[in-house]
Design a protein around this motif. Structure first.
Motif, short mmCIF file in Angstrom:
data_model
loop_
_atom_site.label_atom_id
_atom_site.label_comp_id
_atom_site.label_asym_id
_atom_site.label_seq_id
_atom_site.Cartn_x
_atom_site.Cartn_y
_atom_site.Cartn_z
N TRP A 100 -0.16 8.15 0.07
CA TRP A 100 0.58 7.04 -0.54
C TRP A 100 -0.03 6.57 -1.85
O TRP A 100 0.15 5.42 -2.25
CB TRP A 100 0.69 5.87 0.43
CG TRP A 100 1.38 6.21 1.71
CD1 TRP A 100 2.58 6.84 1.86
CD2 TRP A 100 0.90 5.94 3.03
NE1 TRP A 100 2.88 6.99 3.18
CE2 TRP A 100 1.87 6.44 3.92
CE3 TRP A 100 -0.24 5.33 3.54
CZ2 TRP A 100 1.72 6.36 5.30
CZ3 TRP A 100 -0.37 5.24 4.92
CH2 TRP A 100 0.59 5.75 5.78
N GLY A 101 -0.79 7.41 -2.51
CA GLY A 101 -1.39 7.03 -3.79
C GLY A 101 -2.51 6.03 -3.68
O GLY A 101 -2.88 5.39 -4.66
N ILE A 102 -3.09 5.90 -2.49
CA ILE A 102 -4.15 4.92 -2.27
C ILE A 102 -5.42 5.32 -3.03
O ILE A 102 -5.84 6.47 -2.98
CB ILE A 102 -4.46 4.75 -0.78
CG1 ILE A 102 -3.29 4.04 -0.09
CG2 ILE A 102 -5.75 3.97 -0.55
CD1 ILE A 102 -3.44 3.92 1.42
N VAL A 103 -6.02 4.35 -3.71
CA VAL A 103 -7.33 4.52 -4.35
C VAL A 103 -8.25 3.43 -3.83
O VAL A 103 -7.92 2.25 -3.91
CB VAL A 103 -7.23 4.43 -5.88
CG1 VAL A 103 -8.63 4.55 -6.49
CG2 VAL A 103 -6.32 5.51 -6.44
N LEU A 104 -9.39 3.82 -3.29
CA LEU A 104 -10.40 2.87 -2.83
C LEU A 104 -11.62 2.95 -3.72
O LEU A 104 -11.94 4.01 -4.26
CB LEU A 104 -10.81 3.17 -1.39
CG LEU A 104 -9.72 3.19 -0.32
CD1 LEU A 104 -10.35 3.47 1.04
CD2 LEU A 104 -8.96 1.88 -0.29
N LYS A 105 -12.31 1.81 -3.85
CA LYS A 105 -13.54 1.77 -4.62
C LYS A 105 -14.61 1.01 -3.85
O LYS A 105 -14.32 0.03 -3.15
CB LYS A 105 -13.31 1.08 -5.98
CG LYS A 105 -14.56 0.98 -6.85
CD LYS A 105 -14.28 0.27 -8.18
CE LYS A 105 -15.55 0.17 -9.01
NZ LYS A 105 -15.32 -0.50 -10.31
N LEU A 128 0.80 -1.22 0.00
CA LEU A 128 0.00 0.00 0.00
C LEU A 128 0.84 1.28 0.00
O LEU A 128 0.29 2.35 -0.19
CB LEU A 128 -0.92 0.01 1.23
CG LEU A 128 -2.05 -1.02 1.17
CD1 LEU A 128 -2.77 -1.08 2.50
CD2 LEU A 128 -3.02 -0.72 0.05
N THR A 129 2.12 1.17 0.25
CA THR A 129 2.92 2.39 0.28
C THR A 129 4.00 2.39 -0.79
O THR A 129 5.01 3.06 -0.66
CB THR A 129 3.56 2.57 1.68
OG1 THR A 129 4.38 1.43 1.94
CG2 THR A 129 2.51 2.69 2.74
N LEU A 130 3.79 1.63 -1.85
CA LEU A 130 4.75 1.63 -2.94
C LEU A 130 4.85 3.00 -3.59
O LEU A 130 5.88 3.38 -4.10
CB LEU A 130 4.36 0.59 -3.99
CG LEU A 130 4.55 -0.87 -3.59
CD1 LEU A 130 4.03 -1.79 -4.69
CD2 LEU A 130 6.02 -1.17 -3.30
N LYS A 131 3.74 3.76 -3.57
CA LYS A 131 3.73 5.07 -4.19
C LYS A 131 4.31 6.11 -3.23
O LYS A 131 3.98 6.12 -2.04
CB LYS A 131 2.32 5.47 -4.59
CG LYS A 131 1.61 4.43 -5.45
CD LYS A 131 2.37 4.13 -6.72
CE LYS A 131 1.66 3.11 -7.59
NZ LYS A 131 2.43 2.75 -8.79
N GLN A 132 5.14 6.95 -3.77
CA GLN A 132 5.76 7.99 -2.96
C GLN A 132 4.99 9.31 -3.01
O GLN A 132 5.39 10.29 -2.39
CB GLN A 132 7.20 8.23 -3.45
CG GLN A 132 8.09 7.02 -3.31
CD GLN A 132 8.21 6.53 -1.88
OE1 GLN A 132 8.47 7.33 -0.98
NE2 GLN A 132 8.01 5.25 -1.67
N TYR A 133 3.88 9.30 -3.73
CA TYR A 133 3.09 10.52 -3.83
C TYR A 133 1.76 10.36 -3.11
O TYR A 133 1.31 9.26 -2.81
CB TYR A 133 2.83 10.87 -5.30
CG TYR A 133 2.22 9.76 -6.11
CD1 TYR A 133 0.86 9.44 -6.03
CD2 TYR A 133 3.01 9.00 -6.99
CE1 TYR A 133 0.31 8.41 -6.77
CE2 TYR A 133 2.46 7.96 -7.73
CZ TYR A 133 1.10 7.68 -7.62
OH TYR A 133 0.55 6.67 -8.35
N ASN A 134 1.13 11.50 -2.82
CA ASN A 134 -0.22 11.53 -2.27
C ASN A 134 -1.19 11.98 -3.36
O ASN A 134 -0.82 12.73 -4.27
CB ASN A 134 -0.32 12.49 -1.09
CG ASN A 134 0.61 12.11 0.04
OD1 ASN A 134 0.86 10.94 0.28
ND2 ASN A 134 1.14 13.11 0.73
N LEU A 135 -2.43 11.54 -3.25
CA LEU A 135 -3.48 11.97 -4.18
C LEU A 135 -4.46 12.88 -3.46
O LEU A 135 -4.99 12.53 -2.41
CB LEU A 135 -4.21 10.75 -4.75
CG LEU A 135 -3.37 9.81 -5.61
CD1 LEU A 135 -4.16 8.57 -5.99
CD2 LEU A 135 -2.86 10.53 -6.87
#
Length: 358
Positions: free
Chosen positions: A342-347, A45-52
């Protein structure tokens, strides 16, 4: 001493020692397994270094999301898969995105850039760059009418699809504007930081398309981050310290709502307040509050709250992070998406259980 010579005593002692050692080993192993499980979940879940920070949905199946590091995400299958691209430098923090239709989109952010696409996101052009201005929100009601707000009381508006932007004097140079929303071409609201002159969390209303603004008394000294007018009368605002207010008369009067979960008042900062039509329980609407270290919803107009349902790993991670934005399908009130740290997207496909997609 006679007891010590009894072999049964020694057998009991040995069994006790083995049990204690075994328990400690099992306990250590369990903790290690839990740590490994958590680390693996965290790694995923934290592979992305950016926030959305912003997300929009364009029927029938397209989503766009923006964030830090000049990041732009796109999905053409209702969020099942995502394509990542960098349309800015690592210093670019894109805070908001708006698509009035499938072809025309707008992005704003920290470095004062205003980006526009006219071909459905294939190409983006910088149409304006404000010096040292942090644009916090862009909102387009339709192709022609759009508004941008930011720090130092910055307000821009267009009535010709962005060909020209008018800078509106608000006399709020010492206050940052955090959010802007309009319900039609005339009526809209801005919320922002605590007004140093009135001492209130800033709420302003316009009835002439944003040309002139009037202060509304919020009833709180907390800075406000999010505004959501469900219609011309019912308006929600959220902000620091778990602040939530709702108005049933267009902002003339405001009622406080306590963000309580299991009888505990939550005072975490609220980044997004949102009312979804037809919600979770019959015809009752759902109110969503995305806040630091927690995501909550209410089906009784904010009088009681529940946590958004998601997998344990996701929930644990979001207790150390947060979601920033949420959007729902305009023709299916049960389908929605949320984005965050962390670039998390939930659906969600039932407006209740949320699954990590990114």
């Amino acid at each position: 001493m006679k007891h010590l010579k009894n072999p049964l005593v020694w057998i009991v002692v040995v069994l006790i020692v083995i049990s204690v050692i075994g328990y400690k080993v099992m306990q250590k192993t369990y903790k290690q397994q839990e740590a490994i499980r958590y680390q693996e979940a965290e790694k995923v879940l934290t592979l992305k270094q950016y926030n959305l920070y912003g997300v929009v949905f364009i029927p029938p199946a397209t989503l766009w999301a923006v964030g830090s590091d000049g990041t732009l995400l796109n999905s053409i299958d209702e969020g099942e898969t995502w394509t990542e691209q960098k349309i800015g430098s690592p210093e670019d923090v894109f805070s908001s995105i708006s698509f009035p239709d499938s072809m025309h989109g707008w992005i704003v952010g920290k470095t004062g850039k205003i980006l526009k696409t006219e071909d459905g996101g294939k190409n983006w052009a910088c149409v304006k760059k404000g010096e040292n201005i942090y644009y916090t929100k862009v909102f387009f009601l339709d192709l022609e009418h759009g508004w941008i707000v930011g720090e130092s009381g910055t307000l821009l508006l267009t009535t010709d699809g962005g060909k020209n932007w008018d800078s509106i004097e608000t006399e709020k140079l010492m206050t940052a504007f955090n959010d802007v929303r309009f319900v039609d071409q005339n009526k809209g609201w801005i919320v922002g930081e605590r007004d140093m002159f009135t001492g209130n969390g800033l709420i302003m209303v316009s009835t002439d398309g944003g040309r002139t603004w009037q202060d509304q008394v919020s009833g709180t000294d907390k800075s406000l981050i999010s505004v959501y007018p469900f219609n011309a009368d019912k308006v929600w605002v959220g902000g620091l310290g778990g602040t939530i207010f709702v108005s049933a008369d267009g902002g003339n009067n405001w009622e406080k709502r306590d963000l309580k979960y299991q009888e505990k008042v939550i005072d975490n900062h609220i980044y997004r307040i949102f009312e979804q039509k037809s919600g979770l329980r019959g015809d009752r609407n759902a109110i969503y509050a995305l806040c630091r270290s927690g995501q909550h919803f209410s089906t009784d107009s904010g009088n009681s709250w529940r946590g958004m349902m998601m997998k344990l790993e996701t929930d644990e991670l979001l207790k150390r992070g947060w979601l920033y934005d949420i959007v729902f399908h305009p023709h299916n009130e049960h389908v929605g998406w949320a984005v965050g740290k962390w670039g998390i997207v939930l659906k969600s496909v039932d407006a209740e259980k949320w699954i990590r997609m990114q």
